[in-house]
Each structure stands twice: as C-alpha cells, then as structure tokens.
Design an enzyme around this catalytic site. Structure first.
Site, PDB file in Angstrom:
ATOM      1  N   TYR A 213       0.106 -10.195  12.974  1.00 24.97           N
ATOM      2  CA  TYR A 213       1.391  -9.570  12.668  1.00 24.97           C
ATOM      3  C   TYR A 213       2.389 -10.027  13.735  1.00 24.97           C
ATOM      4  O   TYR A 213       2.250  -9.699  14.909  1.00 24.97           O
ATOM      5  CB  TYR A 213       1.278  -8.048  12.661  1.00 24.97           C
ATOM      6  N   HIS A 245       1.690 -13.563   4.157  1.00 22.74           N
ATOM      7  CA  HIS A 245       1.164 -12.522   3.275  1.00 22.74           C
ATOM      8  C   HIS A 245       2.202 -11.473   2.916  1.00 22.74           C
ATOM      9  O   HIS A 245       2.339 -11.080   1.764  1.00 22.74           O
ATOM     10  CB  HIS A 245      -0.043 -11.847   3.914  1.00 22.74           C
ATOM     11  N   HIS A 399       3.698   4.190   1.980  1.00 22.10           N
ATOM     12  CA  HIS A 399       3.151   3.435   3.115  1.00 22.10           C
ATOM     13  C   HIS A 399       2.106   4.244   3.874  1.00 22.10           C
ATOM     14  O   HIS A 399       2.337   5.388   4.278  1.00 22.10           O
ATOM     15  CB  HIS A 399       4.280   3.048   4.069  1.00 22.10           C
ATOM     16  N   MET A 474      -0.417   6.294   9.162  1.00 24.53           N
ATOM     17  CA  MET A 474       0.896   6.777   8.745  1.00 24.53           C
ATOM     18  C   MET A 474       0.770   7.379   7.355  1.00 24.53           C
ATOM     19  O   MET A 474      -0.121   7.021   6.590  1.00 24.53           O
ATOM     20  CB  MET A 474       1.925   5.642   8.702  1.00 24.53           C
TER      21      MET A 474
END
Length: 618
Positions: A213, A245, A399, A474
């Site tokens: 990331y 991605h 999310h 999260m």
C-alpha cells in the site's frame, strides 16, 4: 445434443472486431470487467428485475468455464461450461460439490444465446434468472459476488471427463454484479472543463512482498474561485493493469504543511507523518476492473473554497499486487479528476458514518465465526451538523478491513425502519468502490443511521481493535450526498463499561490510562482491558453478551465539524434507537413465506435492555 451456433449480424461484427485485436461484445451491455489479471478473460453483462445476461470472452479455442462461488473457490459453486466445435456450441449448467469436474445440473437454468470462435477467442453468451429457485444454483445478490473462471486450450471429446484446466488458467474476481450504472451527465467543453492528474512519481514497487500500500500526498492546486469536481477516472500505466489493484484518495484535515506535497511512503508505516495518518475520509475510490465515477448532474464536489471546508491536501493510496515478486515494476499510475468553474445546483460532500477509528471505537473478540459491531449516526448529532437541513444520499462506499464479512447501513425514521441504504453480505476488502444507490435517499433531521459490520476472527488469538492498520478494523460507510452540511463525521464509540461487565464481570474501569485499567473486581485489578479481554475463553455466550453490552444498549457520540472542532453533541451518551417496525425482507420469488425476523436481531429494544441489565445483576 449440440446447440447450433446462431450466426447473426452482431456476431459477425464482433468477429470483425476481433480481427482488429479488440474485445468487443456482440450486444449492448451496461457493465464489463476483466476477470483475470492479464486480460485473457473478459465479462460483459446486463440485467433487469428478473434476468441477467452474461457474455464471456476467453482467449482460448478450447472450453470455457464461468461460475458464481461462495468464496472464490470451486466447492459449492454454480458453474457453466461451454465450447464451440465444428460450428456447434456445447453448453451445460453444472454444480461443483467438490474440487473436481463439476456435475451436470439436472435442472438446466442457464439459457444459451449464442456461441462463436474467432482466431483467438471463444465467446459464450447466456442468460439466467436472478433467482432460479434451484438449490444447485446460487442467487445473484445485490452485494459482492465471487466470480470464478477457467479455460483449457482444447475442446473436450465428450461432456464428461473434461481435461483439467491447470492452475494457470483459472481464477476468481470479486465484482458488484448488480451495481447501478446511471447515465453519465453531459460534460462541459473548452475552457469550462479542467483536468488534474494525481500520479505516483515512478514508484519502485517492492519485490520482497506481494502486497504493497503506497501513500502519496498532494496539495490541491490553488484555484481563483470555487469549482466543482464532476468526474474522476483511473490512470493505469500500460502493462500494469494486473499490478494496480485499487486506488483511494482521502481528504486530509486542515493544517497539513505544504512541504508534504509530493511526500510518498508505504502506508500504515511508523514513518508516516502524523498529519497524513489523519487523512481518513474517502472522496475518490476505484478498484481493478472498474471505470470512472460521475457525479449526478445536479451536484459537484466543491474545490477551491478552503474556508468553507474544501480539501487543501489529499492522500492517494495505491494498492499494488505483485504475486510473482517481480523487481521491474516502476509505477506512475493514479487518478484523473475533471472539474469546472460552472457550478452545479448543489455542493456534494462525504459524510463518514460508523464506528470511531481508534482503539476506543471497536473491540472485536477473537475466535468468533460471527461478531457484529454497531456504529450510530444519531439524530442529535445530525441536527447539530445540518442546522435542520435534509440531505439526499446518492452513493456510498461500505468499508471494513480484513476480518469484515458482512456490512450494511440501516435507516430509521420515527422508529420505523426505511429501506436499507446499502448492504453487502459477502464483503471483500479487495473490492473498494463508490457505489450508486438504486434511488437517491432523503435523510431528514430526526432520522438515524446504523452501521453494522460483522467479522470473522476464528483465526485470531487476540482482540482486534479499531484503527488504521489493515490488521486492525474499521466499520465505516463513506456516504456521498448533497447539499453539503457542516458534518463530515457522525459516528459513535461503544460503551466499554457495559461490555466488560457483560462478558467478564468487570465492575469498574479507570479511563485515565490508555487503554483503560480495571479497578474492580480484585482478580483483575491493575490489568488493562486488553489483558482481560485476551485472557477470556470467548464462549458463544460471552461473545453474545459482549456484543449486546458494548454495542447494543448505548453509545458515545462522535460529532465533528469540517474544521476539526466538535459539535455540542460530541462525546455525549446516546440510547440505541428502538425499532418499532423493522424492515420486512423482500419475499423471494421462490417462496411466499418470508423470515420476518431476518432484520430484527440487530438492535435490541428497551424491553430487552431492561431484561439484560436484570440478568447482569442476578
């Protein structure tokens, strides 16, 4: 018996297109996506209320398999396999009860529309009902579907005894198949259309790990007046289609120093500057296989009005997938943003709802096949931030991180549950995208939103806390709406006093330490809540008690302004809303009897609250 190939004009045109080395469908479709990382298998599709039509293009002159899987694997998958040989198309509906050749289904629910071969590809076009009422078929649901594919270089000799396709010629992709594809508004032209590109600056993608990331900080270009962002789309470097991605762009809080413009580093690293770790509100999202996103013609995302809360800094996160550990990738992919000085009627904005993103926002026990957390956007917080204004929600992005398996956002008005804002019962962290709602939803002062996230932590031995790392969790929904109000965050924290008493008989906590320390009972005195939670066996009864105690009785409001200041409701306690009329589930076309309790379990009533407290005190 083989089915004759229907050589109609569209197929002939498609054959001509293939001669031009392009993957062109034989009909008009609303959606398409690459199923593999190398563009060898491409899917087109469209649907109505009852039927979905697929068209698969695979770079092979042998057989092609396509299916819907519960988890990306083969077992329990609903599969079709077809090929074209000597001008005939062979095609069967199948079911995989195990890893191996799928069995031919007794009930053939997929209807072949056409099949053809070009010099390089096999094309199969077919349709089926959204719900076939066949237990050997999987329902095409509104959430994320795991689509699987396989192909072989040769045609089979018979319909059984298929040659094995091999590891390299199979795969899966998570796709939101029943996504909404609204008509794209007309774009401005000439000097009224401006473009800005957020690009990674020749990032050398690490080759010692398969997943990276990368975070890149950008200062928004100065504007002489307010503009509206009306569209964004991905820029994927040629040859890197399988590498890149997903890309997310987060709005940063005000106060990021301009020297951070151009700063880049691996995300979630201890070396990330503190100000950049606070860039958490998603304003742009794209995932592999997806295209651009256009805002509705009546709204645009405001840029240039810094005093009014517009972003002056953003952070772009790029997820690189390098399973072959190649050391040759140097990437400059990113996002292209279209904006205009011609202002639309409304300012669009993002409202971040769910649980607070911190160790106080979520506590998720280990060893759980299913544990749900609840985040509340209270009527008090919304009234504080909206000044009595209703908003229209038109898109959202659910999310969670790696343990998330089911996510949904519920809408409550005067104790009556409204239609779901969004729901994904097969959530996949690797598919992050903004999704249009089927119809815009009006959210009024006095309404409430409940964000529910269900997790599987069977493979974890310690409690998972809320946080920014993908190993933390999260539970959020980034809600796109208009007109903009002064409320970017409407969230909640759980009440740990209730939760700790419910699961572990802890009666007093000291919140002057981080994490809180147990004061009583004496057997836990001096230990942190982390130590106590990690020491539990976590029986099913403990899991249920902790879920109810921490998340389903009361909550602590988190209610922020765009400036980073807080509304008066911030940190006040709220009571979980009682749902007098739960949402009735849709009745399946296959069964007139519906499970009315499907949506009733999530929020307890005050009666249950009282009964639970009595139980704790006994």
């Amino acid at each position: 018996m083989p089915l004759r190939m229907n050589l109609y004009v569209a197929l002939a045109l498609a054959l001509f297109s293939y001669c031009q080395a392009e993957v062109t469908p034989t009909d008009t479709y609303t959606h398409d996506a690459a199923l593999d990382d190398f563009g060898k298998v491409h899917l087109f599709w469209k649907y109505d209320d009852t039927t979905i039509t697929f068209e698969v293009h695979a770079e092979t002159l042998g057989y092609v398999g396509f299916g819907i899987s519960p988890n990306g694997g083969m077992t329990d998958s609903d599969i079709v396999i077809g090929w074209v040989k000597d001008g005939n198309t062979y095609f069967k509906d199948r079911f995989a009860s195990r890893n191996g050749e799928p069995e031919i289904d007794d009930q053939q629910d997929y209807e072949l529309i056409g099949g053809m071969e070009t010099e390089t590809h096999t094309v199969l076009t077919f349709s089926r009902k959204i719900d076939t009422c066949d237990e050997m078929d999987r329902v095409v649901t509104s959430g994320t579907l795991r689509l699987i594919y396989a192909y072989h270089d040769d045609d089979p000799e018979t319909e059984t005894g298929l040659p094995y396709h091999g590891v390299a010629q199979r795969g899966s992709r998570s796709i939101h198949v029943l996504g909404v594809a609204p008509a794209e508004p007309e774009m401005p032209t000439g000097d009224d259309l401006l473009v800005y590109e957020f690009l990674n600056p020749n990032v050398s993608v690490p080759h010692h790990q398969d997943t990276t990331y990368w975070c890149q900080a950008f200062k928004i270009p100065p504007l002489d007046r307010k503009h509206h962002m009306i569209k964004y789309e991905p820029i994927v470097q040629e040859g890197h289609e399988a590498l890149v991605h997903h890309i997310l762009i987060y709005q940063c809080r005000s106060g990021v120093h301009e020297d951070y413009h151009g700063f880049g580093h691996e995300c979630y690293s201890p070396n990330m500057p503190q100000n950049l770790t606070e860039c958490t509100t998603v304003i742009i999202s794209w995932a592999i296989g997806g295209g651009g996103f256009s805002l509705p013609e009546e709204a645009g995302f405001s840029l240039g009005d810094i005093e009014g809360g517009d972003p002056d800094f953003v952070l772009m996160e790029t997820h690189y997938d390098n399973p072959e550990f190649k050391d040759t990738f140097v990437d400059s992919s990113g996002m292209r943003v279209y904006y205009t000085p011609i202002l639309r009627k409304y300012d669009a904005a993002v409202l971040e709802i769910g649980n607070g993103v911190s160790a106080y926002g979520q506590y998720i026990p280990p060893k759980a096949t299913s544990f749900t957390t609840y985040g509340y956007c209270s009527q008090e917080c919304f009234i504080d931030g909206s000044d009595g204004t209703s908003i229209t929600i038109f898109a959202n992005m659910l999310h969670a991180h790696l343990a998330g398996i089911k996510l949904r956002t519920r809408h409550i008005r005067d104790g009556v549950e409204q239609p779901m804002i969004d729901e994904d019962n097969s959530y996949d962290f690797n598919l992050q995208e903004m999704r249009y709602l089927k119809e815009p939803v009006e959210f009024k002062p006095g309404d409430r939103l409940i964000s529910e996230c269900t997790y599987n932590t069977e493979d974890r031995t310690a409690v998972t806390f809320g946080g920014l790392s993908t190993q933390e969790e999260m539970c959020l929904n980034f809600v796109y709406y208009y007109p903009r109000i002064q409320l970017p965050i409407c969230q909640s924290n759980p009440i740990m006093d209730f939760g700790m008493y419910a699961c572990c008989n802890v009666t007093e906590l000291d919140y002057s330490t981080v994490p809180p320390t147990v004061v009583a009972p004496s057997e836990y005195a001096g230990q942190s809540v982390v130590d106590v939670l990690n020491a539990q066996e976590w029986t099913q009864e403990q899991l249920e008690n902790f879920e109810i105690g921490a998340y389903r009785l009361a909550y602590q409001n988190l209610c922020d302004k765009a400036s980073g200041e807080h509304h008066p409701t911030h940190l006040t306690l709220g009571a979980v809303p009682e749902i007098k009329e739960p949402l009735k589930p849709e009745v399946s076309v296959c069964d007139s009897g519906a499970d009315f309790n499907k949506y009733h379990w999530s929020v307890v009533s005050m009666t249950t609250f009282s009964a639970f407290i009595v139980k704790l005190l006994l």
